[in-house]
Design an enzyme around this catalytic site. Structure first.
Site, mmCIF file in Angstrom:
data_model
loop_
_atom_site.group_PDB
_atom_site.id
_atom_site.type_symbol
_atom_site.label_atom_id
_atom_site.label_comp_id
_atom_site.label_asym_id
_atom_site.label_seq_id
_atom_site.Cartn_x
_atom_site.Cartn_y
_atom_site.Cartn_z
ATOM 1 N N GLN A 133 -2.289 -3.866 0.418
ATOM 2 C CA GLN A 133 -3.419 -4.623 -0.131
ATOM 3 C C GLN A 133 -4.762 -3.876 -0.200
ATOM 4 O OE1 GLN A 133 -5.908 -8.740 0.715
ATOM 5 N NE2 GLN A 133 -3.959 -8.535 1.694
ATOM 6 N N SER A 134 -5.107 -3.148 0.878
ATOM 7 C CA SER A 134 -6.470 -2.599 0.922
ATOM 8 C C SER A 134 -6.730 -1.612 -0.216
ATOM 9 C CB SER A 134 -6.724 -1.922 2.270
ATOM 10 O OG SER A 134 -5.833 -0.825 2.429
ATOM 11 N N ARG A 145 7.114 5.221 -5.172
ATOM 12 C CA ARG A 145 8.374 5.840 -4.791
ATOM 13 C C ARG A 145 9.506 5.318 -5.697
ATOM 14 N NH1 ARG A 145 9.862 6.768 1.300
ATOM 15 N NH2 ARG A 145 8.318 5.158 1.590
ATOM 16 N N ALA A 159 -0.390 5.796 6.108
ATOM 17 C CA ALA A 159 -0.630 5.923 7.550
ATOM 18 C C ALA A 159 -1.325 7.261 7.799
ATOM 19 C CB ALA A 159 0.702 5.866 8.280
ATOM 20 N N ARG A 163 1.278 15.407 5.615
ATOM 21 C CA ARG A 163 2.717 15.698 5.775
ATOM 22 C C ARG A 163 3.386 15.913 4.418
ATOM 23 N NH1 ARG A 163 2.104 12.022 10.019
ATOM 24 N NH2 ARG A 163 2.745 10.210 8.810
ATOM 25 N N LYS A 200 -1.337 2.792 12.946
ATOM 26 C CA LYS A 200 -1.127 2.057 11.691
ATOM 27 C C LYS A 200 -1.825 0.719 11.853
ATOM 28 C CE LYS A 200 3.157 4.120 10.198
ATOM 29 N NZ LYS A 200 4.468 3.921 9.619
ATOM 30 N N VAL A 201 -2.387 0.213 10.806
ATOM 31 C CA VAL A 201 -3.183 -1.013 10.931
ATOM 32 C C VAL A 201 -2.959 -1.942 9.748
ATOM 33 C CG1 VAL A 201 -5.574 -1.869 10.885
ATOM 34 C CG2 VAL A 201 -4.977 0.022 12.393
ATOM 35 N N TYR A 202 -2.813 -3.216 10.043
ATOM 36 C CA TYR A 202 -2.753 -4.254 9.011
ATOM 37 C C TYR A 202 -3.957 -5.184 9.169
ATOM 38 C CZ TYR A 202 2.005 -2.833 7.854
ATOM 39 O OH TYR A 202 3.100 -2.119 7.445
ATOM 40 N N GLU A 203 -4.077 -6.088 8.196
ATOM 41 C CA GLU A 203 -5.208 -7.023 8.124
ATOM 42 C C GLU A 203 -5.666 -7.583 9.474
ATOM 43 O OE1 GLU A 203 -7.076 -8.406 5.418
ATOM 44 O OE2 GLU A 203 -8.153 -9.309 7.077
ATOM 45 N N ASP A 206 -8.343 -6.081 4.729
ATOM 46 C CA ASP A 206 -7.700 -5.397 3.605
ATOM 47 C C ASP A 206 -8.596 -5.375 2.367
ATOM 48 O OD1 ASP A 206 -5.396 -4.692 4.905
ATOM 49 O OD2 ASP A 206 -4.272 -6.449 4.282
ATOM 50 N N GLY A 238 -26.714 -18.224 10.080
ATOM 51 C CA GLY A 238 -28.084 -17.889 9.703
ATOM 52 C C GLY A 238 -29.153 -18.465 10.617
ATOM 53 N N GLY A 239 -28.742 -19.060 11.725
ATOM 54 C CA GLY A 239 -29.739 -19.592 12.653
ATOM 55 C C GLY A 239 -30.127 -21.030 12.364
ATOM 56 N N GLN A 240 -29.507 -21.640 11.364
ATOM 57 C CA GLN A 240 -29.767 -23.055 11.060
ATOM 58 C C GLN A 240 -28.543 -23.833 11.531
ATOM 59 O OE1 GLN A 240 -32.596 -24.070 9.635
ATOM 60 N NE2 GLN A 240 -33.403 -22.091 8.968
HETATM 61 N N1 COA Z 1 7.451 9.639 -2.434
HETATM 62 C C1 COA Z 1 7.916 10.039 -1.227
HETATM 63 N N2 COA Z 1 7.462 9.541 -0.072
HETATM 64 C C2 COA Z 1 6.506 8.613 -0.140
HETATM 65 C C3 COA Z 1 5.963 8.143 -1.346
HETATM 66 C C4 COA Z 1 6.481 8.713 -2.537
HETATM 67 N N3 COA Z 1 6.043 8.353 -3.735
HETATM 68 N N4 COA Z 1 5.020 7.223 -1.090
HETATM 69 C C5 COA Z 1 4.988 7.097 0.253
HETATM 70 N N5 COA Z 1 5.859 7.926 0.826
HETATM 71 C C6 COA Z 1 6.120 8.128 2.251
HETATM 72 C C7 COA Z 1 4.922 8.599 3.011
HETATM 73 O O1 COA Z 1 4.687 9.942 2.799
HETATM 74 C C8 COA Z 1 5.330 8.269 4.430
HETATM 75 O O2 COA Z 1 6.158 9.280 4.917
HETATM 76 P P1 COA Z 1 5.994 9.952 6.371
HETATM 77 O O3 COA Z 1 5.996 8.820 7.348
HETATM 78 O O4 COA Z 1 7.195 10.822 6.480
HETATM 79 O O5 COA Z 1 4.735 10.691 6.386
HETATM 80 C C9 COA Z 1 6.163 7.027 4.255
HETATM 81 O O6 COA Z 1 6.408 6.901 2.858
HETATM 82 C C10 COA Z 1 5.577 5.734 4.756
HETATM 83 O O7 COA Z 1 4.209 5.641 4.497
HETATM 84 P P2 COA Z 1 3.295 4.767 5.455
HETATM 85 O O8 COA Z 1 1.932 4.774 4.940
HETATM 86 O O9 COA Z 1 3.472 5.259 6.859
HETATM 87 O O10 COA Z 1 3.928 3.312 5.285
HETATM 88 P P3 COA Z 1 4.310 2.250 6.397
HETATM 89 O O11 COA Z 1 4.947 1.136 5.659
HETATM 90 O O12 COA Z 1 5.075 2.825 7.527
HETATM 91 O O13 COA Z 1 2.879 1.774 6.969
HETATM 92 C C11 COA Z 1 0.666 0.832 6.775
HETATM 93 C C12 COA Z 1 2.102 0.877 6.237
HETATM 94 C C13 COA Z 1 -0.136 -0.028 5.844
HETATM 95 C C14 COA Z 1 0.672 0.260 8.183
HETATM 96 C C15 COA Z 1 0.102 2.271 6.819
HETATM 97 O O14 COA Z 1 0.245 2.837 5.550
HETATM 98 C C16 COA Z 1 -1.363 2.328 7.242
HETATM 99 O O15 COA Z 1 -1.694 2.194 8.406
HETATM 100 N N6 COA Z 1 -2.244 2.558 6.262
HETATM 101 C C17 COA Z 1 -3.668 2.717 6.522
HETATM 102 C C18 COA Z 1 -4.340 1.422 6.801
HETATM 103 C C19 COA Z 1 -4.135 0.403 5.712
HETATM 104 O O16 COA Z 1 -4.444 0.596 4.586
HETATM 105 N N7 COA Z 1 -3.643 -0.763 6.155
HETATM 106 C C20 COA Z 1 -3.666 -1.953 5.362
HETATM 107 C C21 COA Z 1 -2.646 -2.047 4.376
HETATM 108 S S1 COA Z 1 -3.009 -3.460 3.415
#
Ligand code: COA
Length: 476
Positions: free
Chosen positions: A62-63, A83, A143, A149, A181-184, A213, A292-294
């Site tokens: 989402q973000s 992918r 992530a 990588r 790693k972080v979600y909403e 996000d 806002g203090g009201q």
């Molecule tokens: N081709 C090949 N590999 C791909 C690819 C592509 N087109 N697109 C993604 N990948 C790979 C990445 O390189 C990664 O590989 P690695 O772990 O070997 O380095 C893998 O897919 C997974 O990516 P990742 O971002 O780790 O996904 P996840 O599902 O494990 O984690 C989040 C998801 C959102 C937790 C993580 O991306 C994150 O913390 N993002 C930053 C904060 C953020 O935006 N969070 C809110 C999301 S709304």
């Protein structure tokens, strides 16, 4: 002799200053010369704000997609790299229509093109290199460390294309949690929102608004546009980082304000002050108190027994207090020493809002809205998502839009909430997975037919599905 030297130095300084002023003037003139003539085309008919900007969109969930969708709405050409076979994980999350991209995906990826690419393959990297070389901005929210990588380090990106802006969303900035790693909701908790949301006697709460996000995506978009503006002057790109924790904290600014005010005494506008509940060391949860203090609360309206949204937000703003007294039939409070002035009212807020609620409960939230606004008393009807979806005014402004999609048919989405008078947003459906792979390889990246065949034969792009014809969908 010494005097002469001083004189000489002064003359030199003067000459230098003159030269500087001259070159300054030249620079100004240059800038003026570069300024385009004022357009004579009708408003909204001279292209879009970000026309010509090409975005390599490496975002997911989402973000990041929120950010690139905004840039696309402002006219940027957004190429989403996904992918092969899988794509953005949200395509398949919370699916409501079989074999159709989920609303989660479609509502965050309008106006983009999709290319499928295995970025970890040799041929995939060949395509990515060309994408980096031909785009202005790379946006990613993988992530921490994932881009490195993959081989796409900042140094590599910058050496391939020194003008490129590389923008990232991460959960945390540099520090103890930078690798997480972080979600909403993680961001809402770490950014100070959850500890300050909810009622005093209950647990911390997350909000329905996706401030971690979508909020961070918004912040990132501003960073990108600013970097593009700076690039006009410097000619070089830069890194843009927005951590979700920072984005949430920025939106919780007033709570950090209150944290510091606590050192100087209780927060008098908080309901707990009127209830004689002592304050602790940190900004407390303030229920529905106004930031806002009201003093403000949510009050019942007619129908609350059966309608969970028959409520209105009511603020006893000092400048409109007398009007409120007249409206609710309590004119004596205008002069009564216990009610006339804000400090006198603070310990009596429960009684005061109780009396106002007696009045609001006799009316629907829309009646309260109309009657109060006739006297410039700000109130907030609690609108359900159903009411918002059906609101004709939001439809008319394009804030709520109906979009047609070849696999799912018509659906509602939130359009561009930011309105530019000379760059009108047209919301287009999200792309199917890999829908534009061929088009991007040939027309954008200018690979020859032989090269395209090589790339495809390597499996780097997977197999792109064809968009079903609308008639075929209707027959399903
Ligand atoms: N081709 C090949 N590999 C791909 C690819 C592509 N087109 N697109 C993604 N990948 C790979 C990445 O390189 C990664 O590989 P690695 O772990 O070997 O380095 C893998 O897919 C997974 O990516 P990742 O971002 O780790 O996904 P996840 O599902 O494990 O984690 C989040 C998801 C959102 C937790 C993580 O991306 C994150 O913390 N993002 C930053 C904060 C953020 O935006 N969070 C809110 C999301 S709304």
């Amino acid at each position: 002799m010494a005097k002469k030297k001083v004189k000489k130095t002064k003359a030199k300084d003067k000459a230098k200053a003159k030269d500087k002023a001259k070159s300054g003037n030249k620079r100004t003139l240059k800038l003026i010369a570069k300024t385009p003539k004022v357009s004579t085309k009708p408003w909204g008919k001279d292209g879009k704000a970000l026309d010509g900007v090409k975005i390599l969109d490496f975002t997911h969930v989402q973000s990041g997609p929120t950010c690139t969708q905004l840039l696309a709405w402002f006219g940027a050409d957004v190429i989403k790299v996904e992918r092969p076979g899988v794509g953005d994980i949200t395509r398949g999350q919370l699916m409501d229509v079989p074999n159709a991209d989920s609303l989660y995906f479609t509502m965050l990826n309008h106006n983009k093109r999709s290319i499928t690419l295995d970025s970890k393959s040799k041929e995939g990297m060949r395509v990515l290199e060309r994408l980096v070389k031909s785009c202005d901005v790379l946006v990613e929210n993988f992530a921490p460390g994932a881009l490195d990588r993959m081989g796409l380090t900042w140094e590599r990106i910058h050496s391939w294309n020194p003008r490129m802006i590389a923008a990232s969303v991460k959960g945390f900035g540099p520090g103890a949690y930078e690798d997480c790693k972080v979600y909403e909701n993680v961001a809402q908790c770490a950014g100070g929102s959850a500890s300050t949301t909810g009622f005093l006697d209950g647990p911390p709460l997350v909000t329905g608004a996706q401030i971690g996000d979508s909020g961070t995506g918004l912040h990132l978009a501003l960073g990108i546009v600013s970097a593009l503006y700076q690039r006009n002057r410097t000619g070089r790109g830069q890194k843009v980082l927005c951590a979700m924790q920072d984005g949430v904290l920025n939106l919780c600014r007033v709570k950090l304000r209150d944290q510091q005010r606590l050192a100087h005494g209780p927060l008098k506008e908080y309901t707990q002050f009127g209830q004689n509940i002592p304050f602790g060391e940190a900004t407390p949860r303030a229920g529905n108190d106004s930031g806002g203090g009201q003093p403000g609360v949510i009050l019942k309206c007619k129908g609350w027994e059966t309608d969970p949204n028959a409520y209105i937000y009511f603020i006893t703003q000092a400048p409109v207090w007398e009007k409120i007294c007249d409206l609710i039939g309590q004119p004596d409070w205008k002069t009564h020493p216990d009610y006339a002035k804000p400090p006198a009212r603070l310990p009596r807020l429960t009684e005061i809002f109780g009396r106002i609620e007696q009045w609001t409960m006799t009316k629907t939230k829309f009646e309260v809205m109309n009657e109060c606004n006739a006297f410039d008393i700000p109130v907030g009807p609690i609108l359900s998502m159903k009411e918002i979806a059906e609101d004709p005014a939001l439809r008319a402004t394009g804030t709520v839009v109906e979009v047609d999609h070849p696999a799912r048919g018509k659906y509602l989405s939130v359009g561009n909430p930011i309105k530019l008078s000379d760059s009108i947003t047209e919301v287009e459906r999200s792309p199917l997975l890999g829908e534009h792979t061929d088009e991007i390889l040939t027309k954008v990246l200018k690979f020859t037919p032989r090269e395209v065949a090589e790339i495809k034969a390597s499996g780097a792009t997977g197999q792109a599905p064809k968009a079903p014809a609308p008639q075929a969908r209707a027959a399903e």
